[in-house]
Design a protein around this motif. Structure first.
Motif, PDB file in Angstrom:
ATOM      1  N   SER A   5       0.818  -1.215   0.000  1.00 19.97           N
ATOM      2  CA  SER A   5       0.000   0.000   0.000  1.00 19.97           C
ATOM      3  C   SER A   5       0.843   1.253   0.000  1.00 19.97           C
ATOM      4  CB  SER A   5      -0.991  -0.013   1.163  1.00 19.97           C
ATOM      5  OG  SER A   5      -0.392  -0.514   2.321  1.00 19.97           O
ATOM      6  N   GLY A   6       0.198   2.298  -0.356  1.00 18.34           N
ATOM      7  CA  GLY A   6       0.852   3.603  -0.409  1.00 18.34           C
ATOM      8  C   GLY A   6      -0.215   4.665  -0.339  1.00 18.34           C
ATOM      9  N   LYS A   7       0.151   5.788   0.267  1.00 15.01           N
ATOM     10  CA  LYS A   7      -0.847   6.838   0.412  1.00 15.01           C
ATOM     11  C   LYS A   7      -0.212   8.148  -0.029  1.00 15.01           C
ATOM     12  CE  LYS A   7      -4.922   7.903   2.479  1.00 15.01           C
ATOM     13  NZ  LYS A   7      -5.611   7.967   1.200  1.00 15.01           N
ATOM     14  N   ALA A   8      -0.872   8.803  -0.951  1.00 14.57           N
ATOM     15  CA  ALA A   8      -0.454  10.139  -1.393  1.00 14.57           C
ATOM     16  C   ALA A   8       1.038  10.215  -1.741  1.00 14.57           C
ATOM     17  CB  ALA A   8      -0.809  11.165  -0.315  1.00 14.57           C
ATOM     18  N   ILE A   9       1.461   9.283  -2.576  1.00 12.98           N
ATOM     19  CA  ILE A   9       2.873   9.265  -2.979  1.00 12.98           C
ATOM     20  C   ILE A   9       3.121  10.317  -4.058  1.00 12.98           C
ATOM     21  CG2 ILE A   9       4.666   7.862  -4.061  1.00 12.98           C
ATOM     22  CD1 ILE A   9       2.984   5.447  -2.885  1.00 12.98           C
ATOM     23  N   THR A  10       4.129  11.137  -3.815  1.00 14.13           N
ATOM     24  CA  THR A  10       4.472  12.134  -4.835  1.00 14.13           C
ATOM     25  C   THR A  10       5.948  12.035  -5.186  1.00 14.13           C
ATOM     26  OG1 THR A  10       5.032  13.849  -3.240  1.00 14.13           O
ATOM     27  CG2 THR A  10       2.748  13.778  -3.953  1.00 14.13           C
ATOM     28  N   LYS A  11       6.208  12.322  -6.437  1.00  9.38           N
ATOM     29  CA  LYS A  11       7.591  12.385  -6.933  1.00  9.38           C
ATOM     30  C   LYS A  11       7.655  13.454  -8.020  1.00  9.38           C
ATOM     31  CE  LYS A  11      11.815  11.355  -7.489  1.00  9.38           C
ATOM     32  NZ  LYS A  11      12.794  11.415  -6.391  1.00  9.38           N
ATOM     33  N   ARG A  12       8.496  14.445  -7.812  1.00  9.27           N
ATOM     34  CA  ARG A  12       8.647  15.514  -8.808  1.00  9.27           C
ATOM     35  C   ARG A  12      10.001  15.430  -9.471  1.00  9.27           C
ATOM     36  NH1 ARG A  12       7.445  18.051  -4.433  1.00  9.27           N
ATOM     37  NH2 ARG A  12       5.236  18.398  -4.025  1.00  9.27           N
ATOM     38  N   TYR A  13      10.024  15.753 -10.743  1.00 11.50           N
ATOM     39  CA  TYR A  13      11.281  15.984 -11.459  1.00 11.50           C
ATOM     40  C   TYR A  13      11.204  17.424 -11.937  1.00 11.50           C
ATOM     41  CZ  TYR A  13      11.723  10.904 -11.535  1.00 11.50           C
ATOM     42  OH  TYR A  13      11.812   9.581 -11.190  1.00 11.50           O
ATOM     43  N   ALA A  15       9.664  20.639 -12.481  1.00 11.67           N
ATOM     44  CA  ALA A  15       8.267  21.066 -12.387  1.00 11.67           C
ATOM     45  C   ALA A  15       7.289  19.940 -12.701  1.00 11.67           C
ATOM     46  CB  ALA A  15       8.030  22.238 -13.352  1.00 11.67           C
ATOM     47  N   THR A  16       7.834  18.793 -13.144  1.00 13.15           N
ATOM     48  CA  THR A  16       6.950  17.679 -13.525  1.00 13.15           C
ATOM     49  C   THR A  16       6.584  16.837 -12.314  1.00 13.15           C
ATOM     50  OG1 THR A  16       8.095  17.550 -15.635  1.00 13.15           O
ATOM     51  CG2 THR A  16       6.734  15.669 -15.042  1.00 13.15           C
ATOM     52  N   ARG A  17       5.307  16.612 -12.140  1.00 14.81           N
ATOM     53  CA  ARG A  17       4.875  15.706 -11.076  1.00 14.81           C
ATOM     54  C   ARG A  17       4.686  14.326 -11.689  1.00 14.81           C
ATOM     55  NH1 ARG A  17       2.353  18.384  -6.574  1.00 14.81           N
ATOM     56  NH2 ARG A  17       2.610  20.623  -6.811  1.00 14.81           N
ATOM     57  N   GLY A  41       3.327   7.849 -15.340  1.00 16.82           N
ATOM     58  CA  GLY A  41       4.028   7.597 -14.080  1.00 16.82           C
ATOM     59  C   GLY A  41       4.330   6.132 -13.819  1.00 16.82           C
ATOM     60  N   LYS A  42       4.068   5.277 -14.805  1.00 19.31           N
ATOM     61  CA  LYS A  42       4.252   3.832 -14.612  1.00 19.31           C
ATOM     62  C   LYS A  42       5.713   3.486 -14.304  1.00 19.31           C
ATOM     63  CE  LYS A  42       2.604   2.860 -18.719  1.00 19.31           C
ATOM     64  NZ  LYS A  42       2.393   4.246 -19.200  1.00 19.31           N
ATOM     65  N   LEU A 204      -5.725  -0.805 -12.771  1.00 19.29           N
ATOM     66  CA  LEU A 204      -5.604   0.557 -12.272  1.00 19.29           C
ATOM     67  C   LEU A 204      -5.186   1.436 -13.447  1.00 19.29           C
ATOM     68  CD1 LEU A 204      -3.491  -0.252  -9.077  1.00 19.29           C
ATOM     69  CD2 LEU A 204      -5.996  -0.241  -9.335  1.00 19.29           C
ATOM     70  N   VAL A 205      -5.946   2.465 -13.691  1.00 19.80           N
ATOM     71  CA  VAL A 205      -5.619   3.353 -14.811  1.00 19.80           C
ATOM     72  C   VAL A 205      -4.944   4.602 -14.265  1.00 19.80           C
ATOM     73  CG1 VAL A 205      -6.476   4.608 -16.809  1.00 19.80           C
ATOM     74  CG2 VAL A 205      -7.604   2.480 -16.102  1.00 19.80           C
ATOM     75  N   LEU A 206      -3.683   4.727 -14.654  1.00 16.41           N
ATOM     76  CA  LEU A 206      -2.850   5.823 -14.145  1.00 16.41           C
ATOM     77  C   LEU A 206      -2.835   6.950 -15.175  1.00 16.41           C
ATOM     78  CD1 LEU A 206      -1.113   5.333 -11.564  1.00 16.41           C
ATOM     79  CD2 LEU A 206       0.860   5.122 -13.037  1.00 16.41           C
ATOM     80  N   ARG A 207      -2.966   8.162 -14.708  1.00 14.84           N
ATOM     81  CA  ARG A 207      -2.763   9.309 -15.591  1.00 14.84           C
ATOM     82  C   ARG A 207      -2.293  10.477 -14.758  1.00 14.84           C
ATOM     83  NH1 ARG A 207      -6.202  13.059 -17.483  1.00 14.84           N
ATOM     84  NH2 ARG A 207      -8.022  11.897 -16.771  1.00 14.84           N
ATOM     85  N   ASP A 208      -1.311  11.220 -15.267  1.00 17.17           N
ATOM     86  CA  ASP A 208      -0.754  12.355 -14.550  1.00 17.17           C
ATOM     87  C   ASP A 208      -0.388  12.001 -13.116  1.00 17.17           C
ATOM     88  OD1 ASP A 208      -1.115  13.853 -16.838  1.00 17.17           O
ATOM     89  OD2 ASP A 208      -3.091  14.575 -16.232  1.00 17.17           O
ATOM     90  N   GLY A 209       0.189  10.806 -12.935  1.00 19.29           N
ATOM     91  CA  GLY A 209       0.751  10.457 -11.642  1.00 19.29           C
ATOM     92  C   GLY A 209      -0.225  10.032 -10.570  1.00 19.29           C
ATOM     93  N   ARG A 210      -1.415   9.682 -11.008  1.00 16.60           N
ATOM     94  CA  ARG A 210      -2.424   9.308 -10.028  1.00 16.60           C
ATOM     95  C   ARG A 210      -3.340   8.246 -10.624  1.00 16.60           C
ATOM     96  NH1 ARG A 210      -5.889  14.275  -7.946  1.00 16.60           N
ATOM     97  NH2 ARG A 210      -3.864  15.270  -8.238  1.00 16.60           N
ATOM     98  N   ILE A 211      -3.939   7.433  -9.778  1.00 14.85           N
ATOM     99  CA  ILE A 211      -4.893   6.455 -10.299  1.00 14.85           C
ATOM    100  C   ILE A 211      -6.220   7.160 -10.519  1.00 14.85           C
ATOM    101  CG2 ILE A 211      -6.182   4.351  -9.781  1.00 14.85           C
ATOM    102  CD1 ILE A 211      -3.584   3.492  -8.225  1.00 14.85           C
ATOM    103  N   ARG A 212      -6.621   7.190 -11.796  1.00 14.96           N
ATOM    104  CA  ARG A 212      -7.820   7.944 -12.163  1.00 14.96           C
ATOM    105  C   ARG A 212      -9.043   7.072 -12.154  1.00 14.96           C
ATOM    106  NH1 ARG A 212      -6.550  13.429 -12.064  1.00 14.96           N
ATOM    107  NH2 ARG A 212      -4.286  13.377 -12.275  1.00 14.96           N
TER     108      ARG A 212
END
Ligand code: ADP
Ligand code: ADP
Length: 223
Positions: A5-13, A15-17, A41-42, A204-212
Motif C-alpha cells: 500500500s501507499g498513500k499520497a505518494i508524490t515524486k517531482r522531477y 516542475a513535472t509531477r 508515471g508507470k 488501475l488506470v494511471l494518468r498524470d501520476g495518479r490512479i484515475r
C-alpha cells in the motif's frame, strides 16, 4: 496475506509531477494491471517499487500479516521485457547472484531449492547452459526463477511479452496466475488491452501520476 500500500505518494522531477498523490492498496492473490498513457508515471512507480527511486512524500509499505516489512524493494522483483541477466553465466550461476548486481542479503540459494524452482518453470534442463545461448522466453523464466528463489513477495511484470510468441505468452500468464495463486502480489504493466482481459482481476488506470479509475472483474471483459 501480503498487502502493498501507499498513500499520497508524490515524486517531482523539476516542475513535472511524475507521481502526484498516488494511492495504492493491493492484496495478494490477484493479478493487477497497471494501464495508462506515456508519461502517466508507470516507470516512476516501477523504479520506486524496485528501490531505485525514493518518494518526495508518502511511502510504499508492504505488510505480511501483521508484520511490516523493511526495505520493501528487497521483496519486489521486476521482470523486464529484456531480462536483466548475465548472458555469459549459466542459469545456475545467474540464480546464485542477486538481481541487478545486488546480493539478496544472506540469501544464497541452495542447490535443492534452485532445482525445484527450475523444475517448476520447466527449465531444469538448461541449468548448465549459458544465458546467451537461450531464447528470450527462457531467459525470462530464469529471471522469474531468480525472483522466486529470492523470496520476492511482489512480482511486477513490465511489458513482459512484447517479444514473446502467442504460446510463450500463454505460458507466462500461466506462471503469473500460479504466483498469484501461491499468495504473491502480481502486477502487470502493458499497452495491450487484450492482455489485461486475459490475466487481470483489476486494472488501475494511471494518468498524470495518479490512479484515475479502477476497472474490476467482469467489467474488464466488457471494455
Ligand atoms: P510512464 O512510464 O507512464 O510513461 P514515467 O514514469 O516515465 O511515465 O514519467 C512520468 C512523468 O515524469 C513524465 O512526464 C516524464 O517525462 C517525467 N519523468 C520521468 N522520469 C524523469 C526523469 N528522470 N527526469 C525528468 N522527468 C522525468
Ligand atoms: P517446457 O515445455 O518448456 O519444458 P512447460 O511448458 O512444461 O515447460 O512449462 C512448465 C512451467 O513453466 C509451466 O508452469 C509454464 O506455465 C511455465 N512456463 C513455460 N514457458 C514460460 C514462459 N515463457 N514464461 C513463464 N513461464 C513459462
Amino acid at each position: 496475506m501480503i498487502r502493498l500500500s501507499g498513500k499520497a505518494i508524490t515524486k517531482r522531477y523539476g516542475a513535472t509531477r511524475a507521481l502526484d498523490g498516488l494511492d495504492l492498496d493491493i492484496a495478494s492473490g490477484e493479478i493487477v494491471g497497471i494501464a495508462g498513457p506515456n508519461g502517466a508515471g508507470k516507470s516512476t512507480l516501477t523504479r520506486m517499487l524496485a528501490g531505485e527511486e525514493t518518494a518526495d512524500s508518502g511511502e510504499i509499505t508492504l505488510t505480511r500479516g501483521d508484520t511490516v516489512v523493511d526495505e520493501v524493494w528487497r521483496r519486489v522483483a521486476v521482470v523486464h521485457q529484456e531480462p536483466h541477466i548475465w548472458p555469459n553465466m549459466t542459469v545456475e550461476q545467474n540464480l546464485a547472484v542477486g538481481r541487478e548486481g545486488r546480493w539478496f542479503g544472506d540469501i544464497t540459494p541452495e542447490p535443492v531449492s534452485a532445482k525445484a524452482v527450475l523444475e517448476r518453470l520447466g527449465i531444469a534442463g538448461f541449468a548448465h547452459h549459458e544465458l546467451a545461448d537461450l531464447s528470450l522466453a527462457v531467459q525470462q523464466r530464469v529471471e522469474i526463477a531468480r525472483a522466486m528463489l529470492s523470496d520476492a513477495d511482489v512480482y511486477l511484470f513490465d511489458e513482459p511479452n512484447s517479444a514473446l510468441t502467442e504460446e510463450e505468452s500463454e505460458a507466462l500468464f500461466a506462471t503469473m496466475a500460479e504466483l498469484a495463486g501461491s499468495g504473491k502480489i502480481v502486477l502487470l504493466i502493458t499497452h495491450r488491452l487484450n492482455d489485461f482481459v486475459r490475466c487481470c482481476q483489476r486494472i488501475l488506470v494511471l494518468r498524470d501520476g495518479r490512479i484515475r479509475c479502477e476497472i474490476r472483474g467482469a467489467e474488464i471483459s466488457e471494455t
